[in-house]
Design a protein around this motif. Structure first.
Motif, PDB file in Angstrom:
ATOM      1  N   LYS A   1     -12.832  -5.618   4.376  1.00  0.00           N
ATOM      2  CA  LYS A   1     -13.997  -4.740   4.576  1.00  0.00           C
ATOM      3  C   LYS A   1     -13.649  -3.287   4.293  1.00  0.00           C
ATOM      4  N   TYR A   2     -12.556  -2.810   4.860  1.00  0.00           N
ATOM      5  CA  TYR A   2     -12.218  -1.391   4.741  1.00  0.00           C
ATOM      6  C   TYR A   2     -11.546  -1.059   3.408  1.00  0.00           C
ATOM      7  N   CYS A   3     -10.835  -2.033   2.829  1.00  0.00           N
ATOM      8  CA  CYS A   3     -10.284  -1.815   1.481  1.00  0.00           C
ATOM      9  C   CYS A   3     -11.417  -1.645   0.473  1.00  0.00           C
ATOM     10  N   LYS A   4     -12.439  -2.459   0.640  1.00  0.00           N
ATOM     11  CA  LYS A   4     -13.591  -2.379  -0.271  1.00  0.00           C
ATOM     12  C   LYS A   4     -14.271  -1.018  -0.153  1.00  0.00           C
ATOM     13  N   SER A   5     -14.417  -0.531   1.070  1.00  0.00           N
ATOM     14  CA  SER A   5     -15.038   0.784   1.276  1.00  0.00           C
ATOM     15  C   SER A   5     -14.194   1.902   0.685  1.00  0.00           C
ATOM     16  N   ALA A   6     -12.857   1.699   0.715  1.00  0.00           N
ATOM     17  CA  ALA A   6     -11.941   2.727   0.197  1.00  0.00           C
ATOM     18  C   ALA A   6     -11.720   2.603  -1.303  1.00  0.00           C
TER      19      ALA A   6
ATOM     20  N   ASP B   1      -9.418   5.800   7.304  1.00  0.00           N
ATOM     21  CA  ASP B   1     -10.516   6.779   7.294  1.00  0.00           C
ATOM     22  C   ASP B   1     -11.891   6.112   7.172  1.00  0.00           C
ATOM     23  N   GLN B   2     -11.925   4.866   6.707  1.00  0.00           N
ATOM     24  CA  GLN B   2     -13.213   4.172   6.541  1.00  0.00           C
ATOM     25  C   GLN B   2     -13.752   3.626   7.858  1.00  0.00           C
ATOM     26  N   ILE B   3     -12.915   3.590   8.886  1.00  0.00           N
ATOM     27  CA  ILE B   3     -13.265   2.917  10.137  1.00  0.00           C
ATOM     28  C   ILE B   3     -14.028   3.856  11.069  1.00  0.00           C
ATOM     29  N   ASP B   4     -15.139   3.383  11.574  1.00  0.00           N
ATOM     30  CA  ASP B   4     -15.938   4.152  12.523  1.00  0.00           C
ATOM     31  C   ASP B   4     -15.378   3.913  13.930  1.00  0.00           C
TER      32      ASP B   4
ATOM     33  N   ILE C   1     -10.134   0.094  -2.809  1.00  0.00           N
ATOM     34  CA  ILE C   1      -8.795  -0.450  -3.034  1.00  0.00           C
ATOM     35  C   ILE C   1      -8.918  -1.947  -3.293  1.00  0.00           C
ATOM     36  N   SER C   2      -8.358  -2.416  -4.414  1.00  0.00           N
ATOM     37  CA  SER C   2      -8.535  -3.809  -4.818  1.00  0.00           C
ATOM     38  C   SER C   2      -7.644  -4.771  -4.044  1.00  0.00           C
ATOM     39  N   ASN C   3      -6.519  -4.293  -3.530  1.00  0.00           N
ATOM     40  CA  ASN C   3      -5.596  -5.145  -2.779  1.00  0.00           C
ATOM     41  C   ASN C   3      -6.174  -5.397  -1.389  1.00  0.00           C
ATOM     42  N   HIS C   4      -6.581  -6.650  -1.118  1.00  0.00           N
ATOM     43  CA  HIS C   4      -7.237  -6.968   0.155  1.00  0.00           C
ATOM     44  C   HIS C   4      -6.327  -7.764   1.094  1.00  0.00           C
ATOM     45  N   ARG C   5      -5.041  -7.829   0.816  1.00  0.00           N
ATOM     46  CA  ARG C   5      -4.157  -8.686   1.607  1.00  0.00           C
ATOM     47  C   ARG C   5      -3.627  -7.942   2.838  1.00  0.00           C
ATOM     48  N   PHE C   6      -3.877  -8.516   4.006  1.00  0.00           N
ATOM     49  CA  PHE C   6      -3.395  -7.908   5.242  1.00  0.00           C
ATOM     50  C   PHE C   6      -1.861  -7.875   5.266  1.00  0.00           C
ATOM     51  N   HIS C   7      -1.236  -8.891   4.675  1.00  0.00           N
ATOM     52  CA  HIS C   7       0.230  -8.979   4.681  1.00  0.00           C
ATOM     53  C   HIS C   7       0.860  -7.825   3.908  1.00  0.00           C
ATOM     54  N   ALA C   8       0.076  -7.192   3.029  1.00  0.00           N
ATOM     55  CA  ALA C   8       0.603  -6.049   2.280  1.00  0.00           C
ATOM     56  C   ALA C   8       0.963  -4.891   3.206  1.00  0.00           C
ATOM     57  N   LEU C   9       0.340  -4.817   4.384  1.00  0.00           N
ATOM     58  CA  LEU C   9       0.692  -3.780   5.352  1.00  0.00           C
ATOM     59  C   LEU C   9       2.133  -3.972   5.834  1.00  0.00           C
ATOM     60  N   ARG C  10       2.524  -5.224   6.002  1.00  0.00           N
ATOM     61  CA  ARG C  10       3.893  -5.547   6.425  1.00  0.00           C
ATOM     62  C   ARG C  10       4.899  -5.179   5.330  1.00  0.00           C
ATOM     63  N   ARG C  11       4.541  -5.522   4.079  1.00  0.00           N
ATOM     64  CA  ARG C  11       5.425  -5.164   2.964  1.00  0.00           C
ATOM     65  C   ARG C  11       5.504  -3.653   2.798  1.00  0.00           C
TER      66      ARG C  11
ATOM     67  N   PHE D   1       0.836  -1.195   0.000  1.00  0.00           N
ATOM     68  CA  PHE D   1       0.000   0.000   0.000  1.00  0.00           C
ATOM     69  C   PHE D   1       0.876   1.252   0.000  1.00  0.00           C
ATOM     70  N   SER D   2       0.346   2.316  -0.567  1.00  0.00           N
ATOM     71  CA  SER D   2       0.996   3.621  -0.430  1.00  0.00           C
ATOM     72  C   SER D   2       0.549   4.241   0.892  1.00  0.00           C
ATOM     73  N   HIS D   3       1.238   5.309   1.315  1.00  0.00           N
ATOM     74  CA  HIS D   3       0.830   6.020   2.532  1.00  0.00           C
ATOM     75  C   HIS D   3      -0.609   6.501   2.411  1.00  0.00           C
ATOM     76  N   GLU D   4      -0.955   7.001   1.226  1.00  0.00           N
ATOM     77  CA  GLU D   4      -2.299   7.539   1.014  1.00  0.00           C
ATOM     78  C   GLU D   4      -3.359   6.437   1.098  1.00  0.00           C
ATOM     79  N   GLU D   5      -3.031   5.262   0.579  1.00  0.00           N
ATOM     80  CA  GLU D   5      -3.990   4.151   0.628  1.00  0.00           C
ATOM     81  C   GLU D   5      -4.238   3.694   2.057  1.00  0.00           C
ATOM     82  N   VAL D   6      -3.171   3.597   2.849  1.00  0.00           N
ATOM     83  CA  VAL D   6      -3.346   3.197   4.247  1.00  0.00           C
ATOM     84  C   VAL D   6      -4.200   4.219   4.993  1.00  0.00           C
TER      85      VAL D   6
END
Length: 409
Positions: free
Chosen positions: A335-340, A229-232, A342-352, A219-224
């Motif tokens: 859930k939150y990628c879909k709201s944003a 921002d989607q989270i209540d 963003i097609s990349n739904h992999r949690f491991h992408a946060l680590r990368r 993810f880019s900084h903006e994507e994260v």
């Protein structure tokens, strides 16, 4: 226990099933055939709420239909599995996709059986369980291959036979031969260390290996930020999800280590986390910045259920136990990628992403490896995605170099 709508339960279970890398046809079969049948039955009974009585009664009716040959055994097994998944998730808060493994059809002699069992004991503490099973499977195929070539032990095997095995197995492993080579390398390291054979296969494995590596998404900084921002965060569940994603994107921790994080793993006085990594078994100490601490603290103080569980992150509905190791993180990020959008739904992408951001900031590779908890720097390299802006700076400027049009065609 807190009541939950059956349809909501079904959606939660289907989200978790998607994290098990099941085929699209399998997911559709459960969604439109099994779960829809259970939901329809509940509606006929006049209820929208999940209960084990409903699923038990449903299964009894299906058993009668099976005995009366109105449905096939295969379809009954799918319906039974669907019921078991719903009951398991409601009762435990976790979901495990269990497969009734058939015994391996590969038969080798008694000596080779002893070798494979001893080899498994040797690697079981070093690798994840799924990796051990994969390596064991490849090793069994190798032992079967050389036994069919007339060997009853490993004393006289040749480099050519190892090469022939790799050629023989390669058609079944398009795109995954690197993993097969890793298995063979591990096995021969064991054989060499235990003086079972002195055959050195490094050269042939190196030649067979493909040099190219996949560039894995991040993810880019903006994507994260868009995901966050989607989270209540006014809800308990939102506070939990925000803390999980923020922690992952600012520490690079694996999802399994976040899910298993204990309250005692956080040293608030020293502003750090101390864990033993589940994948590697190695200790890791990471600093916590003030915003990460605030996100976790906000959840613990204002969102975490009152429970005796030692884990930091807890299910939002009863029973208030820790989240499931694998499915929960996937369900959260999806859930939150879909709201944003963003097609990349992999949690491991946060680590990368964390590793890539540190690289972009000029952090040395050894430091990145240390933060990600890697013992070997080579393990870190696959986590670093290419940055187009940095690559553009490497491009040569052709100004001042005379060229002829025909030479560029």
């Amino acid at each position: 226990m807190k009541q939950i709508k059956l349809k909501e339960m079904i959606d939660l279970v289907l989200d978790l099933m998607c994290s098990f890398n099941l085929s699209e046809s399998t997911i559709k079969s459960y969604r439109y055939s099994a779960f829809s049948s259970i939901n329809s039955y509940a509606k006929k009974r006049g209820t929208l709420i999940y209960s084990k009585d409903i699923t038990d009664d449903f299964l009894k009716i299906q058993k009668e239909r099976l005995n009366n040959k109105k449905i096939s055994k295969k379809y009954y097994r799918v319906l039974r599995k669907a019921v078991e998944l719903l009951d398991e998730y409601y009762t435990t808060g976790t979901l495990v996709w269990r497969i009734r493994h058939k015994r391996s059809k590969i038969k080798v002699n008694e000596y080779f059986n002893f070798i494979i069992l001893d080899f498994e004991k040797n690697i079981v503490s070093q690798l994840a369980p799924a990796t051990v099973l994969y390596i064991k499977s490849n090793t069994l195929q190798f032992l079967e291959f050389i036994e069919n070539n007339g060997h009853i032990d490993l004393k006289r095997i040749t480099i050519n036979e190892v090469h022939d095995f790799l050629l023989n197995i390669s058609p079944k492993h398009h795109g995954s031969m690197d993993n097969v080579l890793f298995s063979v390398k591990k096995f021969f390291n064991y054989l060499n260390e235990n003086k079972i054979t002195d055959l050195n296969v490094e050269t042939i494995l190196y030649k067979a290996s493909r040099p190219k590596r996949k560039v894995l998404p991040c993810f880019s900084h903006e994507e994260v930020q868009s995901i966050l921002d989607q989270i209540d965060t006014s809800t308990a569940k939102g506070k939990r999800d925000y803390a999980i994603i923020y922690l992952a994107s600012h520490t690079g921790l694996r999802s399994v280590d976040i899910i298993n994080l204990k309250l005692t793993d956080i040293d608030w006085n020293k502003d750090e986390i101390r864990i033993v990594q589940k994948k590697t078994g190695r200790s890791l100490v990471l600093p916590l910045d003030i915003n990460t601490e605030k996100a976790i603290y906000d959840y613990i103080l204002l969102g975490r259920p009152d429970t005796d569980s030692p884990n930091v992150f807890i299910r939002s509905i009863a029973p208030y136990t820790k989240l499931s190791d694998r499915g929960s993180s996937y369900s959260i990020i999806k859930k939150y990628c879909k709201s944003a959008g963003i097609s990349n739904h992999r949690f491991h992408a946060l680590r990368r992403s964390m590793g890539t951001w540190m690289l972009e900031a000029g952090v040395p590779l050894p430091t990145i490896s240390q933060v990600l908890g890697h013992h070997n720097q080579d393990s870190t390299k696959q986590y670093l995605s290419l940055n187009n802006l940095m690559l553009a700076e490497c491009a040569l400027n052709l100004n001042g170099i005379e060229t002829q049009k025909e030479e560029l065609l």
